[in-house]
Design a protein around this motif. Structure first.
Motif, mmCIF file in Angstrom:
data_model
loop_
_atom_site.group_PDB
_atom_site.id
_atom_site.type_symbol
_atom_site.label_atom_id
_atom_site.label_comp_id
_atom_site.label_asym_id
_atom_site.label_seq_id
_atom_site.Cartn_x
_atom_site.Cartn_y
_atom_site.Cartn_z
ATOM 1 N N ALA A 40 -7.908 -3.782 -4.285
ATOM 2 C CA ALA A 40 -6.581 -4.123 -4.797
ATOM 3 C C ALA A 40 -5.691 -4.568 -3.631
ATOM 4 C CB ALA A 40 -5.953 -2.921 -5.487
ATOM 5 N N PRO A 41 -4.990 -5.680 -3.772
ATOM 6 C CA PRO A 41 -4.139 -6.158 -2.675
ATOM 7 C C PRO A 41 -3.049 -5.140 -2.352
ATOM 8 C CG PRO A 41 -4.415 -7.842 -4.378
ATOM 9 C CD PRO A 41 -4.952 -6.573 -4.937
ATOM 10 N N PRO A 42 -2.697 -4.985 -1.074
ATOM 11 C CA PRO A 42 -1.607 -4.067 -0.698
ATOM 12 C C PRO A 42 -0.272 -4.524 -1.289
ATOM 13 C CG PRO A 42 -2.646 -5.022 1.255
ATOM 14 C CD PRO A 42 -3.293 -5.644 0.071
ATOM 15 N N VAL A 43 0.542 -3.553 -1.658
ATOM 16 C CA VAL A 43 1.823 -3.841 -2.306
ATOM 17 C C VAL A 43 2.926 -3.065 -1.590
ATOM 18 C CG1 VAL A 43 3.170 -3.662 -4.437
ATOM 19 C CG2 VAL A 43 0.749 -4.264 -4.548
ATOM 20 N N VAL A 44 4.052 -3.712 -1.381
ATOM 21 C CA VAL A 44 5.253 -3.071 -0.847
ATOM 22 C C VAL A 44 6.326 -3.135 -1.927
ATOM 23 C CG1 VAL A 44 7.072 -3.154 0.903
ATOM 24 C CG2 VAL A 44 4.701 -3.612 1.541
ATOM 25 N N THR A 94 3.304 -8.456 -3.083
ATOM 26 C CA THR A 94 1.857 -8.308 -2.969
ATOM 27 C C THR A 94 1.343 -9.155 -1.807
ATOM 28 O OG1 THR A 94 1.721 -7.989 -5.363
ATOM 29 C CG2 THR A 94 -0.329 -8.482 -4.207
ATOM 30 N N PHE A 95 0.444 -8.561 -1.005
ATOM 31 C CA PHE A 95 -0.034 -9.208 0.222
ATOM 32 C C PHE A 95 -1.534 -9.489 0.137
ATOM 33 C CE2 PHE A 95 3.854 -7.132 1.388
ATOM 34 C CZ PHE A 95 4.443 -7.990 2.311
ATOM 35 N N GLU A 96 -1.985 -10.323 1.065
ATOM 36 C CA GLU A 96 -3.405 -10.653 1.154
ATOM 37 C C GLU A 96 -4.233 -9.382 1.359
ATOM 38 O OE1 GLU A 96 -4.909 -13.460 0.848
ATOM 39 O OE2 GLU A 96 -3.408 -15.049 1.111
ATOM 40 N N ILE A 97 -5.435 -9.388 0.780
ATOM 41 C CA ILE A 97 -6.345 -8.258 0.954
ATOM 42 C C ILE A 97 -6.675 -8.121 2.435
ATOM 43 C CG2 ILE A 97 -8.641 -7.363 0.393
ATOM 44 C CD1 ILE A 97 -8.472 -8.922 -2.218
ATOM 45 N N GLY A 98 -6.610 -6.895 2.942
ATOM 46 C CA GLY A 98 -6.880 -6.642 4.345
ATOM 47 C C GLY A 98 -5.630 -6.553 5.208
ATOM 48 N N THR A 99 -4.476 -6.901 4.644
ATOM 49 C CA THR A 99 -3.222 -6.802 5.389
ATOM 50 C C THR A 99 -2.866 -5.338 5.628
ATOM 51 O OG1 THR A 99 -2.429 -8.856 4.396
ATOM 52 C CG2 THR A 99 -0.778 -7.421 5.402
ATOM 53 N N ASN A 100 -2.405 -5.027 6.826
ATOM 54 C CA ASN A 100 -1.947 -3.675 7.137
ATOM 55 C C ASN A 100 -0.656 -3.411 6.369
ATOM 56 O OD1 ASN A 100 -0.598 -1.405 8.404
ATOM 57 N ND2 ASN A 100 -2.040 -1.623 10.100
ATOM 58 N N VAL A 101 -0.718 -2.488 5.417
ATOM 59 C CA VAL A 101 0.427 -2.285 4.526
ATOM 60 C C VAL A 101 1.625 -1.709 5.279
ATOM 61 C CG1 VAL A 101 -0.254 0.047 3.804
ATOM 62 C CG2 VAL A 101 1.083 -1.396 2.250
ATOM 63 N N ASP A 102 1.397 -0.955 6.343
ATOM 64 C CA ASP A 102 2.511 -0.407 7.113
ATOM 65 C C ASP A 102 3.263 -1.515 7.849
ATOM 66 O OD1 ASP A 102 2.083 2.376 6.487
ATOM 67 O OD2 ASP A 102 0.335 2.300 7.775
ATOM 68 N N ILE A 103 2.511 -2.451 8.438
ATOM 69 C CA ILE A 103 3.157 -3.590 9.097
ATOM 70 C C ILE A 103 3.873 -4.454 8.068
ATOM 71 C CG2 ILE A 103 2.761 -5.641 10.492
ATOM 72 C CD1 ILE A 103 2.365 -3.026 11.995
ATOM 73 N N ALA A 104 3.260 -4.614 6.908
ATOM 74 C CA ALA A 104 3.896 -5.410 5.853
ATOM 75 C C ALA A 104 5.207 -4.776 5.405
ATOM 76 C CB ALA A 104 2.939 -5.543 4.660
#
Length: 821
Positions: A40-44, A94-104
């Protein structure tokens, strides 16, 4: 020769295989366990609160500026937002799969801070929160009072003060929240008629609260620099924030010239109440405080769930008498069952492989040699999975099931060649092993490289499909490489140690051998016949290719198949503008209908929460229904979903829909499909509604679509008052300031008492002060008229949009339904 070294040193070969097994066993202890890989893609999530604002006001003044600032943040795929009439706007980025969610989250927060000064003052006072989201819904805990001695207000705040923080600190949890939390608030219920009699306005009350419920830094006496004779320093203390309703009642709103005083108690009722009354939680009909626990990426779901249960068992010992808890929703049950079934298949496959090998080799010693390669290759694969950051899931385990038949081949090649040389040339086992390895070392390496070349390219596929099946392919490749190493080291060493000269088979094996020889001869005759008629072979080959292409085109497609996950959810939608109490009555009917089937164990109702559309709505409810264990029921979840439609068809007051859960959490809110219709032109909500209804009318006539629906309406009953909303603060909740109690800070909220905000003409009972100091009713300054508008507004990629959801007709896959849409 490479293998000669290990034939002469069998202990060294055994040590290598033992080391591989130990590395795999050690890795298994640390690997996360999940149903599927983390795809699942990371979400902020960005949330802002504007008390009393309409959906349109929120969209224009909060959502649009925030989205304009956030748009284009690195690695963003898309974003969506929901602005609801309860004053809350949520933006999901919603971000690309593999993106660091904390940095996002940091990048999104930086964009939010840039635009925050442009937001309305009330929004800035409440604060704009930015936090990483989680799609991994782990558990729902329900806290309730069996004998009814505690109300929702007490239970919710007891959980907040004594349970929530404990659970948030558990490793592996990313978010722990109370759905519709009834946080304490000092409720100041104004009486507009008393305010008018005393010639006061809401602004006067707000000023008094801000002035007298404040924290002061009074300083010190005797603080340096001072005379050298000063020997003591005194810290000055004074009463700061108030904490008790009686203290608030004594606040002086106005001191009259004649010495009389108007206190807050004269114009308002003050109580320690709830910050929010827009949610009702129930489990099997009992009022409950519902707590959701979300899993952090990469965490072991089974271990985290076990940790939650252990901590809750300890915390429950300190619960006051009459308060208890349950876990009505637990996703790890399905994970456990899924892995259990795969492990059963794995064990069965190993037994079948051993029996087949034994049947053809007809010797326990010979059968053991290739079978030894299976546990070494499979267990060793866990070490590779760990090094690559993968998890134990149904796909990696399924890869091992498939690999059993592959990893045994290399060892069989070695063993068969050794036995052939021993039988045909009469060599001793050691000499036969040496000669056999000279012949098959190259082919074994070629087999390993060929199989690896088949599966490794799948690891480079992009998108969700690549993320989903990458671990499957790599697991097979790792096991094949390890099996090749075992075939070159352990298998020849064991062949030299264990094999004995060939003996005559018993009568059973002799009968099997005669039958197999006969089958082989017939097969050989068939091959010879086909070689003489090559054209027929070519035609059959072309027919098979054409048949394969045809089946590929016409076979229904989907990402993963729907499964019986042991739960489903139902949504209840009442007519626009329905009250929460009215919705709750209908929910009780739906609960009763669902519970009439004993296969449904728990019915968890979130009245006031729209799971499909997102956000809180008075006329909506979401119900999670969990079933009894799979071994204890004969009906499947899809069958129970269909039963809900039948049993609730007689409820005319609401629309009741039931859905299977999404196959993978985070990829949609329900099984089937969902998408947005964007408004790229003018016309506003009215034009968007017209296009949406036209699309739904056409989609619901399509035989390939089961149903297509939206929960958004543009005609919710509203009142339009042509006056500054700040002059009607008593009709909504106005956040004044904070107070301290139980070691925490809570909000002071001001609004009109219940009897003064029930009818549209109650707006006219609010008085404002003119420039001459006279009190004038709002009804003389503005006209109140009935109108309609959207109760909530969605946006997708910075444009107004409407969310549509649905599913294919029976027999139609999700891929076909999406293509049809």
């Amino acid at each position: 020769m490479f293998s000669r070294f290990f034939i002469d040193r069998p202990l060294f070969a055994a040590v290598i295989s033992t080391f591989i097994v130990l590395a795999g066993l050690a890795s298994m202890r640390s690997l996360p366990i999940a149903q599927y890989p983390e795809i699942a893609p990371p979400v902020v999530t960005v949330q802002a609160i504007y008390p009393g604002a309409s959906a349109q006001t929120l969209e224009q003044t909060v959502a649009a500026p925030l989205e304009n600032a956030i748009n284009g943040v690195p690695n963003m795929i898309y974003m969506s937002s929901n602005s609801a009439s309860n004053g809350i706007v949520q933006i999901q980025v919603t971000f690309e799969i593999g993106t660091n969610v904390d940095i996002a989250a940091v990048n999104v927060n930086n964009r939010v801070k840039q635009v925050e000064p442009r937001l309305p003052e009330e929004v800035r006072r409440q604060g704009v929160t930015v936090e990483r989201g989680s799609s991994s819904f782990l558990q729902v805990l329900a806290f309730y009072s069996p004998d009814g001695r505690y109300n929702d207000l007490f239970i919710s705040n007891y959980v907040t003060l004594n349970v929530l923080d404990q659970l948030k600190r558990l490793p592996g949890t990313t978010n722990v929240q109370i759905f519709g939390a009834h946080d304490y608030a000092m409720r100041v219920w104004l009486k507009p008629d008393r305010l008018a009699q005393l010639k006061l306005s809401p602004a006067d009350v707000i000023g008094a609260l801000n002035e007298q419920n404040a924290q002061f830094a009074a300083g010190k006496v005797g603080q340096s620099p001072i005379d050298q004779k000063q020997e003591l320093v005194y810290t000055i203390t004074t009463r700061g924030r108030l904490s008790d309703p009686k203290q608030f009642e004594q606040i002086i709103v106005r001191a009259n010239p004649d010495g009389s005083i108007v206190r807050l108690a004269d114009v308002a009722h003050v109580e320690l109440g709830s910050k929010d009354y827009e949610f009702i939680g129930r489990v099997n009909g009992k009022p409950s405080t519902l707590v959701g626990i979300f899993l952090s990426p990469g965490a072991n779901a089974l271990d985290v769930a076990k940790s939650v249960k252990e901590h809750m068992s300890e915390l429950s010992k300190r619960f006051p008498e009459g308060l208890t808890y349950s876990i009505p929703y637990d996703t790890t049950l399905f994970v456990e069952v899924s892995i259990r079934e795969v492990l059963k298949t794995l064990g069965l496959a190993m037994v079948l492989v051993f029996l087949v090998v034994y049947l053809f080799l007809q010797s326990w010693r010979a059968a053991f040699i290739p079978f030894a390669a299976v546990p070494v290759s499979l267990i060793g694969s866990f070490a590779g999975i760990y090094m690559l950051g993968y998890s134990i899931n149904t796909l990696t385990l399924f890869a091992m099931v498939l690999a059993i038949g592959i990893v045994v081949d290399d060892a069989i090649i070695v063993l068969e060649n050794v036995e052939r040389i021993m039988r045909e040339e009469g060599l001793a086992p050691r000499d036969a092993a040496i000669k056999a390895m000279r012949e098959v070392t190259g082919p074994i390496i070629a087999i390993v490289l060929t199989l690896t070349a088949v599966f490794v390219p799948i690891a480079f596929l992009g998108g969700l499909t690549g993320e989903l099946y990458r671990q499957f392919a790599v697991t097979i490749a790792i096991s094949v490489i390890i099996s090749g190493l075992v075939a070159l080291t352990l298998s020849p060493a064991l062949s030299a140690l264990l094999l004995r000269p060939h003996e005559a088979p018993n009568k059973y094996f002799a009968a099997f051998n005669r039958w197999f020889v006969a089958v082989t001869h017939r097969y050989s005759d068939g091959v010879v016949w086909m070689l003489r008629r090559g054209v027929i072979g070519v035609v059959l080959f072309l027919v098979m290719v054409a048949l394969t292409i045809g089946l590929w085109r016409f076979t229904p497609g989907s990402l993963v198949p729907d499964e019986d996950q042991g739960w489903f959810f139902t949504t209840v939608i009442l007519p626009d503008g329905a009250t929460l109490e009215r919705t709750d009555k209908v929910v009780a009917e739906v609960e009763k209908a669902i519970h009439s089937n004993s296969a449904n164990a728990y019915v968890i109702a979130f009245t006031g929460f729209d799971f499909l559309g997102g956000g809180f709505r008075n006329n909506a409810a979401s119900i999670f229904v969990t079933q009894t264990h799979w071994d204890e029921r004969k009906v499947t979840t899809p069958q129970l979903v269909g039963e809900v439609f039948g049993k609730t068809a007689g409820i005319k007051e609401a629309l009741v829909l039931a859905f299977n859960p999404p196959p993978i959490f985070g990829l949609g809110t329900a099984g089937g499909f969902e998408f947005y219709i964007q408004n790229r032109g003018d016309g506003g909500a009215k034009r968007l509604s017209e296009v949406t209804q036209a699309f739904l009318a056409r989609a619901n006539k399509d035989p390939q679509l089961g149903f297509t629906q939206t929960l958004w309406r543009a005609t919710v009953p509203q009142l339009y008052v042509d006056v500054d909303r700040e002059k009607a603060k008593t009709l909504g909740n106005y956040y004044v300031n904070d107070f301290n109690k139980y070691g925490r800070a809570w909000q002071v909220l001001m609004s009109a008492e219940q009897g003064y905000r029930q009818r549209p003409d109650d707006i006219g009972s609010v008085y404002v002060r003119s420039t001459k100091g006279e009190m004038i009713p709002l009804s003389s300054l503005a006209t109140v008229r009935y109108s309609s508008g959207a109760d909530s507004l969605d946006r997708f990629n910075n444009l107004p949009a409407v969310k549509i959801f649905g599913q294919g007709a029976p027999g139609i896959s999700s891929g076909q339904a999406i293509a049809r849409v």
